[in-house]
Design a protein around this motif. Structure first.
Motif, PDB file in Angstrom:
ATOM      1  N   PHE A 158      41.847  29.251  49.889  1.00 34.05           N
ATOM      2  CA  PHE A 158      41.600  30.591  50.415  1.00 34.05           C
ATOM      3  C   PHE A 158      40.872  30.503  51.750  1.00 34.05           C
ATOM      4  O   PHE A 158      39.857  29.818  51.862  1.00 34.05           O
ATOM      5  CB  PHE A 158      40.707  31.390  49.460  1.00 34.05           C
ATOM      6  CG  PHE A 158      41.323  31.687  48.132  1.00 34.05           C
ATOM      7  CD1 PHE A 158      42.036  32.854  47.925  1.00 34.05           C
ATOM      8  CD2 PHE A 158      41.181  30.809  47.070  1.00 34.05           C
ATOM      9  CE1 PHE A 158      42.608  33.140  46.695  1.00 34.05           C
ATOM     10  CE2 PHE A 158      41.743  31.076  45.829  1.00 34.05           C
ATOM     11  CZ  PHE A 158      42.457  32.247  45.637  1.00 34.05           C
ATOM     12  N   SER A 159      41.358  31.204  52.739  1.00 32.36           N
ATOM     13  CA  SER A 159      40.591  31.423  53.964  1.00 32.36           C
ATOM     14  C   SER A 159      41.093  32.712  54.594  1.00 32.36           C
ATOM     15  O   SER A 159      42.208  33.156  54.325  1.00 32.36           O
ATOM     16  CB  SER A 159      40.711  30.245  54.946  1.00 32.36           C
ATOM     17  OG  SER A 159      42.030  30.079  55.423  1.00 32.36           O
TER      18      SER A 159
ATOM     19  N   THR B 254      45.770  39.855  52.434  1.00 30.20           N
ATOM     20  CA  THR B 254      44.775  40.763  51.863  1.00 30.20           C
ATOM     21  C   THR B 254      44.772  40.664  50.339  1.00 30.20           C
ATOM     22  O   THR B 254      43.711  40.576  49.708  1.00 30.20           O
ATOM     23  CB  THR B 254      45.066  42.213  52.295  1.00 30.20           C
ATOM     24  OG1 THR B 254      45.009  42.300  53.722  1.00 30.20           O
ATOM     25  CG2 THR B 254      44.050  43.173  51.695  1.00 30.20           C
ATOM     26  N   ALA B 255      45.956  40.678  49.737  1.00 31.28           N
ATOM     27  CA  ALA B 255      46.051  40.554  48.281  1.00 31.28           C
ATOM     28  C   ALA B 255      45.534  39.197  47.815  1.00 31.28           C
ATOM     29  O   ALA B 255      44.845  39.093  46.789  1.00 31.28           O
ATOM     30  CB  ALA B 255      47.492  40.769  47.833  1.00 31.28           C
ATOM     31  N   HIS B 256      45.861  38.156  48.564  1.00 36.62           N
ATOM     32  CA  HIS B 256      45.411  36.809  48.216  1.00 36.62           C
ATOM     33  C   HIS B 256      43.886  36.734  48.229  1.00 36.62           C
ATOM     34  O   HIS B 256      43.264  36.233  47.283  1.00 36.62           O
ATOM     35  CB  HIS B 256      46.012  35.822  49.220  1.00 36.62           C
ATOM     36  CG  HIS B 256      45.721  34.381  48.929  1.00 36.62           C
ATOM     37  ND1 HIS B 256      46.095  33.763  47.776  1.00 36.62           N
ATOM     38  CD2 HIS B 256      45.095  33.436  49.671  1.00 36.62           C
ATOM     39  CE1 HIS B 256      45.732  32.492  47.803  1.00 36.62           C
ATOM     40  NE2 HIS B 256      45.108  32.276  48.947  1.00 36.62           N
ATOM     41  N   LEU B 257      43.267  37.237  49.284  1.00 29.27           N
ATOM     42  CA  LEU B 257      41.811  37.199  49.380  1.00 29.27           C
ATOM     43  C   LEU B 257      41.150  38.057  48.315  1.00 29.27           C
ATOM     44  O   LEU B 257      39.998  37.808  47.935  1.00 29.27           O
ATOM     45  CB  LEU B 257      41.362  37.651  50.779  1.00 29.27           C
ATOM     46  CG  LEU B 257      41.727  36.709  51.925  1.00 29.27           C
ATOM     47  CD1 LEU B 257      41.396  37.358  53.265  1.00 29.27           C
ATOM     48  CD2 LEU B 257      40.984  35.379  51.789  1.00 29.27           C
ATOM     49  N   GLY B 258      41.863  39.057  47.800  1.00 21.68           N
ATOM     50  CA  GLY B 258      41.326  39.863  46.721  1.00 21.68           C
ATOM     51  C   GLY B 258      40.985  39.058  45.486  1.00 21.68           C
ATOM     52  O   GLY B 258      40.141  39.473  44.678  1.00 21.68           O
TER      53      GLY B 258
ATOM     54  N   GLY C 191      42.360  27.380  54.537  1.00 21.28           N
ATOM     55  CA  GLY C 191      42.980  27.367  53.227  1.00 21.28           C
ATOM     56  C   GLY C 191      44.480  27.160  53.280  1.00 21.28           C
ATOM     57  O   GLY C 191      45.185  27.790  54.075  1.00 21.28           O
ATOM     58  N   HIS C 192      44.972  26.282  52.419  1.00 21.08           N
ATOM     59  CA  HIS C 192      46.399  26.015  52.361  1.00 21.08           C
ATOM     60  C   HIS C 192      47.180  27.258  51.937  1.00 21.08           C
ATOM     61  O   HIS C 192      48.295  27.505  52.423  1.00 21.08           O
ATOM     62  CB  HIS C 192      46.664  24.857  51.386  1.00 21.08           C
ATOM     63  CG  HIS C 192      48.100  24.615  51.100  1.00 21.08           C
ATOM     64  ND1 HIS C 192      48.638  24.703  49.828  1.00 21.08           N
ATOM     65  CD2 HIS C 192      49.135  24.294  51.911  1.00 21.08           C
ATOM     66  CE1 HIS C 192      49.929  24.448  49.880  1.00 21.08           C
ATOM     67  NE2 HIS C 192      50.257  24.180  51.122  1.00 21.08           N
TER      68      HIS C 192
ATOM     69  N   THR D 251      42.938  22.892  49.569  1.00 21.26           N
ATOM     70  CA  THR D 251      44.028  23.340  48.711  1.00 21.26           C
ATOM     71  C   THR D 251      43.450  23.964  47.453  1.00 21.26           C
ATOM     72  O   THR D 251      42.332  23.655  47.036  1.00 21.26           O
ATOM     73  CB  THR D 251      44.960  22.189  48.310  1.00 21.26           C
ATOM     74  OG1 THR D 251      44.177  21.101  47.786  1.00 21.26           O
ATOM     75  CG2 THR D 251      45.769  21.690  49.487  1.00 21.26           C
ATOM     76  N   GLY D 252      44.259  24.835  46.842  1.00 18.74           N
ATOM     77  CA  GLY D 252      43.913  25.441  45.561  1.00 18.74           C
ATOM     78  C   GLY D 252      45.111  25.324  44.645  1.00 18.74           C
ATOM     79  O   GLY D 252      45.865  26.279  44.465  1.00 18.74           O
TER      80      GLY D 252
END
Length: 519
Positions: free
Chosen positions: A94-95, A110-114, A147-148, A188-189
């Motif tokens: 995440f970044s 935006t959804a990812h960072l949520g 973030g990947h 990475t996540g």
């Protein structure tokens, strides 16, 4: 010499692991100008008596998820009150940058960072410089990884699937630009979508870019049922093949079948480093984890929980999380959700309340309009493993938490409020697993060295005056899983760039923090 600030008579731990020594610290501007024998005869515009306290470099939290929380509140209260002076953002894939062109890329990011618990209200930046400006005046410093997941979202029209060679080249180009702009590495996540869709060659192509820059590669590894040790092997293999400096994120054993097998994980790191690999790991001092609940769904369900075939999705959830780790519904507690009445309840309790199966509860929570931000705490670890990982020579301390106001919504994992005092109170003073000087080293110079922060993490002339004063006899965490929003005890003073940002449990108005850049 006349100083702007004189810290008088402290028992100084310089961050290197050396024994403490009584010294005065003179600060001019944002730098330590002198470290000298305590005589009580120096002049300064301001002087603080620390004769009853230990003075250490400010703590560097090498693994955080404050990318969005600091946009909402720049005080970083929960971390500053622990003595943290630098937050490392951009972990677990995440970044907040890079941002691809067009509204679709912005909406996906935006959804990812949520999933970090709170989405940004608006993304008005594309790269590190503009994101740093959006953070505004900060109480503490931030350094950031790339973030990947963000790279995939920026480079691909559909990041939730295989990447073409052209996609990988585009990600490599974006990463190269971000590292050149001052980012400290890549993360990475590999249990979070879309990062989890990447095969090893994609990861290694990007790790090679980080290696060329001399930057860090931090990995939330590809944990699957029966594969915790294989995940370590994959990460070490990528580092070995690319030459990148590896930071293995929040080392732990989550699978009940592996509880107590810390030696099997540690042996892998020991063998790799003995062969010349530059590898280490971070640990937070709790026997429970926390993340977005959606992370524990299969990839294809994570992509669209509301649109997934319900019968098939429920069957897959029932098989266990990470593809087969058995659910114990009383071990999973909701820590934040759109419905505040659910906070603090286990999945089993919610199932009873709703009259549905626990599998349905999981799917329905994640399929809600803001379900990606629903957070859970999972009690799937053992104290003996935590202690073994934390005390290993390759370990540094990282909270895996967020810098947030102490007063706020939800019941987040207590790591956001107590990680560093907990190490010093529970694992140094009470259990004796670590010596005080060594514990401080793992929070200061060791993470600084992992990142390449040359002028932080040590108390010496010329270093940036990021400092913390604490009482070694009383420092402790007060945050619990049931009442996490509590500031720690025993932290007297936090100084960032020579300015006092917190004193005696209260954050002041000073905002001297910086967005740090590598190189």
């Amino acid at each position: 010499m006349h100083a702007d600030l004189l810290l008088h008579g402290a028992l100084v731990l310089d961050g290197t692991g050396a024994a403490p020594i009584r010294r005065d610290i003179a600060i001019v501007g944002d730098r330590i100008s002198e470290v000298r024998i305590s005589e009580g005869a120096h002049t300064a515009a301001d002087s603080i008596d620390l004769t009853a306290l230990v003075l250490a470099p400010g703590f560097i939290d090498i693994h955080t998820h404050s990318d969005v929380s600091l946009l909402h509140d720049s005080a970083g209260e929960s971390k500053v009150l622990q003595g943290v002076t630098t937050e490392v953002l951009g972990n677990c894939g995440f970044s907040a940058f890079p941002v691809g062109p067009g509204p679709r890329h912005v909406a996906n990011l935006t959804a990812h960072l949520g999933r970090l618990g709170d989405a940004p209200t608006e993304i008005g930046w594309t790269g590190l410089d503009a994101y740093g400006a959006a953070l505004g005046p900060l109480a503490l410093n931030v350094a950031t990884l790339v973030g990947h997941g963000a790279l995939r979202i920026a480079a691909m029209d559909d990041p939730y699937g295989p990447a073409t060679p052209q996609d990988v080249a585009a990600m490599a180009r974006l990463l190269d630009e971000a590292l050149a702009a001052g980012a400290y590495g890549m993360s990475t996540g590999l249990t979070h979508t879309p990062s989890s869709y990447a095969p090893a060659p994609e990861i290694e192509a990007l790790a090679a870019v980080a290696a060329r820059h001399g930057a860090l590669y931090a990995t939330h590894a590809r944990a699957v049922a029966g594969g915790e040790f294989a995940a370590v092997d994959e990460a070490l293999g990528a580092a070995g093949r690319t030459g990148v400096r590896l930071q293995y994120s929040h080392l732990a054993l989550n699978e009940p079948a592996n509880w107590g097998r810390h030696a099997d994980a540690l042996r892998r790191f020991e063998t790799a480093t003995a062969s010349g690999l530059d590898a280490g790991f971070d640990v937070y001092p709790y026997d429970a984890s926390s993340s977005a609940l959606i992370q524990y769904l299969p990839e294809w369900v994570q992509k669209d929980p509301a649109g997934a075939d319900r019968r098939r999705a429920l069957a897959a959830i029932g098989e266990g999380w990470y593809g087969g780790i058995p659910w114990h519904w009383d071990r999973v507690t909701i820590s934040d959700a759109a419905d505040p009445a659910l906070v603090g309840l286990t999945l089993g309790q919610i199932a009873d309340l709703w009259g549905r199966s626990p599998e349905e509860v999981v799917l329905d929570l994640c399929a809600a309009p803001d379900g990606g931000s629903a957070q859970a705490v999972l009690h799937y670890r053992r104290e003996e493993d935590v202690r073994a990982f934390l005390s290993h020579p390759l370990a540094v301390v990282g909270s895996d938490g967020n810098a947030v106001p102490v007063a706020g919504r939800g019941k987040p994992h207590p790591r956001s409020f107590g990680t560093f005092p907990r190490v010093l109170g529970r694992y140094v003073r009470e259990r004796g697993d670590l010596a005080l000087a060594d514990a401080v080293r793992r929070m200061t110079s060791a993470p600084a060295d992992r990142l390449g922060l040359a002028d932080r993490g040590r108390i010496r002339a010329g270093a940036v005056a990021d400092l913390v004063a604490f009482d070694p006899e009383t420092i402790s965490d007060r945050a619990t899983f049931t009442e996490p929003r509590q500031a720690p005890a025993g932290v007297a003073l936090t100084i960032v760039s020579g300015r006092v940002v917190a004193r005696d449990g209260k954050v002041g108005a000073e905002r001297p923090g910086k967005v740090l850049r590598r190189g």
